[in-house]
Design a protein around this motif. Sequence first.
Motif, PDB file in Angstrom:
ATOM      1  N   LEU A 180      40.197 -18.768  28.829  1.00  0.00           N
ATOM      2  CA  LEU A 180      39.880 -18.807  27.406  1.00  0.00           C
ATOM      3  C   LEU A 180      40.332 -17.531  26.709  1.00  0.00           C
ATOM      4  N   LEU A 181      40.287 -16.415  27.412  1.00  0.00           N
ATOM      5  CA  LEU A 181      40.741 -15.149  26.828  1.00  0.00           C
ATOM      6  C   LEU A 181      42.234 -15.178  26.537  1.00  0.00           C
ATOM      7  N   ASP A 182      43.024 -15.834  27.411  1.00  0.00           N
ATOM      8  CA  ASP A 182      44.463 -15.951  27.155  1.00  0.00           C
ATOM      9  C   ASP A 182      44.721 -16.719  25.865  1.00  0.00           C
ATOM     10  N   VAL A 183      43.958 -17.783  25.630  1.00  0.00           N
ATOM     11  CA  VAL A 183      44.104 -18.567  24.407  1.00  0.00           C
ATOM     12  C   VAL A 183      43.769 -17.720  23.186  1.00  0.00           C
ATOM     13  N   MET A 184      42.680 -16.965  23.268  1.00  0.00           N
ATOM     14  CA  MET A 184      42.269 -16.131  22.143  1.00  0.00           C
ATOM     15  C   MET A 184      43.294 -15.039  21.859  1.00  0.00           C
ATOM     16  N   VAL A 185      43.837 -14.446  22.928  1.00  0.00           N
ATOM     17  CA  VAL A 185      44.862 -13.409  22.748  1.00  0.00           C
ATOM     18  C   VAL A 185      46.091 -13.988  22.060  1.00  0.00           C
ATOM     19  N   ALA A 186      46.524 -15.170  22.499  1.00  0.00           N
ATOM     20  CA  ALA A 186      47.702 -15.795  21.897  1.00  0.00           C
ATOM     21  C   ALA A 186      47.453 -16.104  20.420  1.00  0.00           C
ATOM     22  N   PHE A 187      46.289 -16.666  20.097  1.00  0.00           N
ATOM     23  CA  PHE A 187      46.011 -17.051  18.713  1.00  0.00           C
ATOM     24  C   PHE A 187      45.940 -15.825  17.796  1.00  0.00           C
ATOM     25  N   PHE A 188      45.110 -14.853  18.172  1.00  0.00           N
ATOM     26  CA  PHE A 188      44.963 -13.687  17.297  1.00  0.00           C
ATOM     27  C   PHE A 188      46.204 -12.796  17.321  1.00  0.00           C
ATOM     28  N   GLY A 189      46.957 -12.846  18.436  1.00  0.00           N
ATOM     29  CA  GLY A 189      48.248 -12.155  18.437  1.00  0.00           C
ATOM     30  C   GLY A 189      49.205 -12.787  17.453  1.00  0.00           C
ATOM     31  N   PHE A 208      53.435 -21.951  27.820  1.00  0.00           N
ATOM     32  CA  PHE A 208      53.355 -23.007  26.819  1.00  0.00           C
ATOM     33  C   PHE A 208      52.126 -22.835  25.937  1.00  0.00           C
ATOM     34  N   ILE A 209      50.992 -22.496  26.545  1.00  0.00           N
ATOM     35  CA  ILE A 209      49.772 -22.282  25.763  1.00  0.00           C
ATOM     36  C   ILE A 209      49.968 -21.128  24.777  1.00  0.00           C
ATOM     37  N   ASN A 210      50.551 -20.032  25.244  1.00  0.00           N
ATOM     38  CA  ASN A 210      50.809 -18.896  24.354  1.00  0.00           C
ATOM     39  C   ASN A 210      51.678 -19.311  23.176  1.00  0.00           C
ATOM     40  N   VAL A 240      52.176 -22.324  21.895  1.00  0.00           N
ATOM     41  CA  VAL A 240      51.483 -23.271  21.017  1.00  0.00           C
ATOM     42  C   VAL A 240      50.505 -22.551  20.096  1.00  0.00           C
ATOM     43  N   PHE A 241      49.714 -21.645  20.627  1.00  0.00           N
ATOM     44  CA  PHE A 241      48.695 -21.014  19.806  1.00  0.00           C
ATOM     45  C   PHE A 241      49.279 -19.947  18.875  1.00  0.00           C
ATOM     46  N   ILE A 242      50.373 -19.329  19.238  1.00  0.00           N
ATOM     47  CA  ILE A 242      51.045 -18.416  18.308  1.00  0.00           C
ATOM     48  C   ILE A 242      51.616 -19.218  17.140  1.00  0.00           C
ATOM     49  N   SER A 243      52.235 -20.365  17.441  1.00  0.00           N
ATOM     50  CA  SER A 243      52.775 -21.227  16.377  1.00  0.00           C
ATOM     51  C   SER A 243      51.655 -21.746  15.486  1.00  0.00           C
ATOM     52  N   LEU A 244      50.544 -22.145  16.083  1.00  0.00           N
ATOM     53  CA  LEU A 244      49.416 -22.658  15.307  1.00  0.00           C
ATOM     54  C   LEU A 244      48.850 -21.578  14.390  1.00  0.00           C
ATOM     55  N   ALA A 245      48.718 -20.363  14.904  1.00  0.00           N
ATOM     56  CA  ALA A 245      48.212 -19.256  14.084  1.00  0.00           C
ATOM     57  C   ALA A 245      49.167 -18.981  12.926  1.00  0.00           C
ATOM     58  N   THR A 246      50.468 -19.015  13.202  1.00  0.00           N
ATOM     59  CA  THR A 246      51.466 -18.786  12.140  1.00  0.00           C
ATOM     60  C   THR A 246      51.342 -19.843  11.054  1.00  0.00           C
ATOM     61  N   PHE A 247      51.217 -21.111  11.457  1.00  0.00           N
ATOM     62  CA  PHE A 247      51.078 -22.205  10.484  1.00  0.00           C
ATOM     63  C   PHE A 247      49.855 -21.993   9.591  1.00  0.00           C
ATOM     64  N   LEU A 248      48.721 -21.647  10.191  1.00  0.00           N
ATOM     65  CA  LEU A 248      47.491 -21.486   9.412  1.00  0.00           C
ATOM     66  C   LEU A 248      47.591 -20.324   8.425  1.00  0.00           C
ATOM     67  N   SER A 302      46.850 -28.292  22.114  1.00  0.00           N
ATOM     68  CA  SER A 302      46.087 -27.044  22.062  1.00  0.00           C
ATOM     69  C   SER A 302      44.587 -27.328  22.139  1.00  0.00           C
ATOM     70  N   ILE A 303      44.147 -28.409  21.489  1.00  0.00           N
ATOM     71  CA  ILE A 303      42.732 -28.794  21.574  1.00  0.00           C
ATOM     72  C   ILE A 303      42.383 -29.214  22.994  1.00  0.00           C
ATOM     73  N   TYR A 304      43.290 -29.974  23.607  1.00  0.00           N
ATOM     74  CA  TYR A 304      43.076 -30.431  24.984  1.00  0.00           C
ATOM     75  C   TYR A 304      43.009 -29.244  25.941  1.00  0.00           C
ATOM     76  N   PHE A 305      43.976 -28.306  25.813  1.00  0.00           N
ATOM     77  CA  PHE A 305      43.991 -27.119  26.674  1.00  0.00           C
ATOM     78  C   PHE A 305      42.711 -26.312  26.488  1.00  0.00           C
ATOM     79  N   LEU A 306      42.339 -26.131  25.228  1.00  0.00           N
ATOM     80  CA  LEU A 306      41.159 -25.319  24.930  1.00  0.00           C
ATOM     81  C   LEU A 306      39.906 -25.951  25.526  1.00  0.00           C
TER      82      LEU A 306
END
Length: 458
Positions: free
Chosen positions: A132-141, A194-196, A198-206, A242-246
């Motif tokens: 879960l920490l990897d997901v959070m790092v990717a998103f906030f990064g 792939f998770i990194n 996806v979540f970097i792209s999602l953060a950029t979109f938001l 991303s929801i599934y992975f999370l």
Amino acid sequence: MPLNAIKNSIDKILDILPQTDEAGTIREINDKIPVRGNNTWMLICSAILASIGLDTGSGAVIIGAMLVSPLMSPILGVGLAVGINDREMMIDSLKNLSIAAIAGLFFSTLYFKITPLGEPTNELLARTTPTLLDVMVAFFGGVAGIISISRSDKSNAIPGVAIATALMPPLCTAGYGLALGRFDFFFGGFYLFFINAVFISLATFLIVKYLKFHTKTYINKETERRVARIMAVALFIVVSPSIYFLYNIYQGVQTRKKIENLIISDYTNRENEIIKWEVAQTDSINTIKIYSVGNKVDESVASHYNQVLEENDLPSYKVKLIQLDISPDEVREMASEVTNNITKDFLKTVEIQKMQQSRLDSLRRQSTVYTTANATSDLKLLYPNVTKLQIGEMLITNQQSKQDTVMVVMIDWEKPGRNTQNRAGRADAARIRENEQQIRRFLAAKLKKDSVQVVSSF
């Protein structure tokens, strides 16, 4: 109203719209998407540096690889393209991201094919199971990356974002898996990459939507609507996994916590020191293996734990208790001398001997006499790849006609890699040399001999 005043103050603190350069942001990301020229060389160097760092366990080298990696721009481009409804940028970003990922895999695989090392290090193992920490790092990064680029006065946060999101190391971990046929490393590393992404792209979109970037318009309204539908589908494809992975990662964290609370903490209270515990996953049953030293635990304890797991909605998990017949001091001493990989092999060896219902009673400090017969039996159990073992004393006369007694150990090992000139053969030979050192120290202590010589053949 005080609440309105507080709200206005918070809005002023968090408001980044006045400092945003929309045109400059789109231009900068778009210009860095293509993998060509300088970016190509940077990508190759980054892949090789990351592979060297993973191979040697060097965090400093891995950080250097992250800093020069050009993977961030195509990933930001995907999120930006969806946010502004730009079909051409979307296609260009995905194409270049695919090229960069394939190139990273190719050069990391090539490196691990020719490296003389190739043993799994802690750095490699750490990138095989996303948390879960990897997901959070990717998103906030990703959030930090797009905000940094969107500022009219450019900041120096991008290097920090590149280090935090760590895109190249998991890709090179996948390359390691390909090179050595270790598909657990390949799928684990590529899954993390792939998770990194996806979540970097999602953060950029938001953030792009929050900043209210203007969407791209088309002369033909039908084309504009078609592109909007394509972008909506692309967003769904990005968000759904991303929801599934999370969810899966969250479930894994919760299950591990439950196991710790129900089983591990109770087992520790029995005055047993847990050396290691892990979950071995299979299709139907997940085995919780607990390696420990200390008081003997009855087999009924495992049955009790299995019942506790079933009562707490974990029926597919079963406990297997593996007790090591050595003292905690001996475990700590051996752990300080060997690498994590050798420790893992040692634990596997102990598990095999446990399955064969053979105990290493002679390794306990309670023993008053330790003979060469004990040593022969113990060494064969600890080192299953020993095919023949002889221990005896030899009388040696030196040049001054003085005689000395030396304990000599003759060992025949299973034949290592077919060719000791290739990497696998050299690794096996090096492992045997390291085993010789351990055996020499072990026998010198147990047999209380000043001189022990180990002679190997294979």
